[in-house]
Design a protein around this motif. Structure first.
Motif, short mmCIF file in Angstrom:
data_model
loop_
_atom_site.label_atom_id
_atom_site.label_comp_id
_atom_site.label_asym_id
_atom_site.label_seq_id
_atom_site.Cartn_x
_atom_site.Cartn_y
_atom_site.Cartn_z
N GLU A 1 -2.66 5.13 -3.85
CA GLU A 1 -3.40 4.09 -3.14
C GLU A 1 -3.86 2.95 -4.04
O GLU A 1 -3.94 1.80 -3.60
CB GLU A 1 -4.63 4.71 -2.43
CG GLU A 1 -4.21 5.66 -1.33
CD GLU A 1 -5.37 6.17 -0.49
OE1 GLU A 1 -5.22 6.22 0.74
OE2 GLU A 1 -6.42 6.53 -1.05
N LEU B 1 6.18 1.70 10.58
CA LEU B 1 5.07 1.65 9.61
C LEU B 1 5.66 1.56 8.21
O LEU B 1 6.78 2.02 7.97
CB LEU B 1 4.24 2.93 9.68
CG LEU B 1 3.37 3.15 10.91
CD1 LEU B 1 2.80 4.57 10.88
CD2 LEU B 1 2.25 2.14 10.97
N ARG C 1 -6.47 12.20 5.07
CA ARG C 1 -5.78 11.05 5.69
C ARG C 1 -5.10 11.51 6.98
O ARG C 1 -3.89 11.41 7.13
CB ARG C 1 -4.72 10.45 4.73
CG ARG C 1 -5.25 9.91 3.42
CD ARG C 1 -6.11 8.64 3.62
NE ARG C 1 -6.60 8.14 2.32
CZ ARG C 1 -7.73 8.55 1.74
NH1 ARG C 1 -8.52 9.45 2.34
NH2 ARG C 1 -8.10 8.05 0.58
N GLN D 1 -4.70 10.36 9.80
CA GLN D 1 -3.95 9.40 10.60
C GLN D 1 -2.56 9.11 10.03
O GLN D 1 -1.74 8.51 10.70
CB GLN D 1 -4.76 8.10 10.77
CG GLN D 1 -4.87 7.21 9.53
CD GLN D 1 -5.88 7.70 8.48
OE1 GLN D 1 -6.32 8.86 8.47
NE2 GLN D 1 -6.24 6.81 7.55
N TRP D 2 -2.29 9.53 8.81
CA TRP D 2 -0.98 9.25 8.22
C TRP D 2 0.10 10.14 8.84
O TRP D 2 -0.14 11.30 9.15
CB TRP D 2 -0.97 9.54 6.70
CG TRP D 2 -1.73 8.53 5.88
CD1 TRP D 2 -2.59 7.57 6.34
CD2 TRP D 2 -1.71 8.42 4.45
NE1 TRP D 2 -3.10 6.87 5.27
CE2 TRP D 2 -2.57 7.36 4.11
CE3 TRP D 2 -1.05 9.11 3.44
CZ2 TRP D 2 -2.80 6.97 2.79
CZ3 TRP D 2 -1.27 8.72 2.12
CH2 TRP D 2 -2.13 7.66 1.81
N ARG D 3 1.31 9.56 8.95
CA ARG D 3 2.47 10.35 9.35
C ARG D 3 3.11 10.90 8.07
O ARG D 3 3.24 10.16 7.10
CB ARG D 3 3.44 9.42 10.07
CG ARG D 3 4.57 10.10 10.77
CD ARG D 3 5.53 9.07 11.35
NE ARG D 3 4.94 8.22 12.36
CZ ARG D 3 5.44 7.04 12.72
NH1 ARG D 3 6.52 6.54 12.14
NH2 ARG D 3 4.86 6.31 13.65
N THR D 4 3.50 12.17 8.08
CA THR D 4 4.13 12.73 6.88
C THR D 4 5.48 13.37 7.22
O THR D 4 5.63 14.01 8.26
CB THR D 4 3.24 13.80 6.21
OG1 THR D 4 2.79 14.72 7.21
CG2 THR D 4 2.04 13.19 5.52
N GLY E 1 2.56 14.09 14.00
CA GLY E 1 2.70 13.25 12.82
C GLY E 1 3.24 13.97 11.60
O GLY E 1 3.45 13.34 10.56
N MET F 1 -5.85 2.29 5.83
CA MET F 1 -4.56 1.80 6.31
C MET F 1 -3.66 2.97 6.71
O MET F 1 -3.64 4.00 6.06
CB MET F 1 -3.92 1.02 5.17
CG MET F 1 -2.56 0.51 5.49
SD MET F 1 -1.79 -0.05 3.96
CE MET F 1 -0.19 0.63 4.16
N THR F 2 -2.92 2.79 7.81
CA THR F 2 -2.02 3.85 8.25
C THR F 2 -0.65 3.64 7.62
O THR F 2 -0.18 2.51 7.53
CB THR F 2 -1.89 3.83 9.78
OG1 THR F 2 -3.19 4.05 10.30
CG2 THR F 2 -0.97 4.92 10.27
N ARG F 3 -0.04 4.70 7.19
CA ARG F 3 1.29 4.60 6.60
C ARG F 3 2.06 5.88 6.88
O ARG F 3 1.50 6.89 7.31
CB ARG F 3 1.22 4.34 5.10
CG ARG F 3 0.38 5.34 4.33
CD ARG F 3 0.76 5.43 2.85
NE ARG F 3 0.78 4.19 2.12
CZ ARG F 3 -0.17 3.77 1.26
NH1 ARG F 3 -1.27 4.49 1.11
NH2 ARG F 3 -0.03 2.66 0.59
N THR F 4 3.36 5.80 6.61
CA THR F 4 4.18 7.00 6.66
C THR F 4 4.50 7.39 5.24
O THR F 4 4.83 6.54 4.41
CB THR F 4 5.48 6.73 7.44
OG1 THR F 4 5.13 6.32 8.75
CG2 THR F 4 6.34 7.98 7.51
#
Ligand code: NAD
Ligand code: TYD
Length: 340
Positions: free
Chosen positions: A236, A79, A26, A28-31, A54, A1-4
């Motif tokens: 998670e 997100l 991860r 694909q996650w935005r941080t 990201g 799952m994608t999240r920020t």
């Protein structure tokens, strides 16, 4: 799952290791890294992430709600947003000299952050705490999550206070918080005021290695990468409202650590200098990490025999990083990189 994910204190030791690990595990996650850049915050720990899509750095203090709001604006609202809260004053010896910055950052900072996060409706909030909130052990036994809080230093008292504020937010408001309590970490990017990097830095320059008291105080050492993986696991898969102890099953007296560092570097034990003990010095910490192992399936991957040499070699290879931290030059990096 994608999240920020908003990471507070991401320019410090564990936070920077955590951000590096996320970029790998991860991607694909935005941080968003919210950090006040105190003496312990070093953006040079994160040069590999600069310009990465990201990833955003926000210069701000968790005890100022307007700064926390800026981190949420950077996170956007497309997100779900979760938070991992590392930001803190973290050094026991500094807290003995002056406790006020610890109450300000660790307690007030945590409450302000909690309030903004609650108003913003975050998905999950992981509060990164320490085994030091349990106080000191005798020669036997381990800290479990049920061990009463009995902190001894202004640092650990302020962390215990922050844990109680987080637990109260969950209890009163149903706020989706989880708490982790970890033993002593070691690894890359640790500020050289803590035992292991200080001893490596002094030994390589043939300077005395100051050992407090008799050097027989015991700490339960965990490689920082193992800690970061445990935090990701709790984020998670942990259950909100729960506390998870994190530890390495790796107890050693300080003197043994210092001797191993000297042996790895080929330096003489005559560099060891016994100095006055730390006031109120906790004698022994040891973690029972059974809950996170049973319930979430996390166990440490690195042994001390593997990871201590890795750590020493990292500091040797990062001579420039170490020199810049020790000279204070790292503090001008923000200015030159980001302007004002
Ligand atoms: P650190 O001192 O290396 O880094 C702390 C970071 O927080 C720095 O980047 C600093 O600039 C930032 N910061 C401090 N006050 C702030 C504020 N008011 N607002 C925003 N940022 C602020 O600490 P660390 O060793 O990486 O520890 C991280 C967390 O883990 C702390 O909460 C600490 O209590 C906990 N912890 C550390 C250990 C350990 O062995 N280092 C063990 C268990 C738990
Ligand atoms: P430290 O790295 O400050 O972590 P903490 O106090 O949070 O456990 O210290 C680890 C142990 O090493 C602790 O028992 C104090 C001891 N110590 C020394 O003997 N000499 C030193 O110069 C330092 C910094 C620590």
């Amino acid at each position: 799952m994608t999240r920020t994910l908003i990471v507070t204190g991401g320019a410090g030791f564990i936070g920077s290791n955590f951000l590096h690990m996320l970029a790998e595990l991860r991607p694909q996650w935005r941080t968003v890294n919210l950090d006040a850049l105190t003496y312990a915050g070093n953006l040079e720990n994160l040069t590999a992430l600069e310009g990465r899509e990201g990833y955003t750095f926000v210069h701000g203090d968790v005890s100022r709600s307007e700064d926390v709001e800026r981190a949420f604006e950077a996170a956007g609202d497309d997100l779900p947003v979760s938070v991992v809260h590392f930001a803190a004053e973290s050094h026991v010896d500094r807290s003995i000299r002056s406790g006020v910055p610890f109450v300000q950052a660790n307690m007030l900072g945590t409450q302000v952050l909690l309030d903004v996060c609650r108003a913003r409706g975050v998905e999950r909030f992981v509060h990164v705490s320490t085994d030091e909130v349990y106080g000191s052990l005798g020669p036997e036994g381990f800290f479990t999550e049920k061990t009463p809080l009995q902190p001894s230093s202004p640092y650990s008292a302020s962390k215990a206070g922050s844990d109680l504020l987080v637990a109260a937010a969950h209890h009163t408001h149903g706020f989706p918080a989880l708490i982790t309590r970890c033993s002593n970490n070691y690894g890359p990017y640790q500020f050289p005021e803590k035992l292991i990097p200080l001893m490596i830095a002094n030994a390589r320059e043939n300077r005395p290695l100051p050992v407090y008291g008799d050097g027989m105080q015991v700490r339960d050492w965990l490689y920082v990468r193992d800690h970061c993986e445990a935090i990701l696991t709790v984020l998670e898969r942990g259950e909100c409202g729960r506390v998870y102890n994190i530890g390495g099953h790796n107890e050693f007296p300080n003197l043994e650590i210092v001797r191993r560092i000297l042996a790895h570097l080929g330096k003489p034990e005559s560099l060891i200098e016994f100095v006055a003990d730390r006031p109120g010095h906790d004698r022994r910490y040891a973690i029972d990490a059974g809950r996170i192992e049973r319930e979430l399936g996390w166990t440490p991957r690195y042994t001390f025999e593997e990871a201590l040499p890795l750590t020493i070699d990292w500091y040797l290879a990062q001579d420039e990083w170490l020199q810049r931290v020790r000279s204070g030059a790292y503090q001008s990096y923000y200015q030159s990189q980001y302007g004002a």
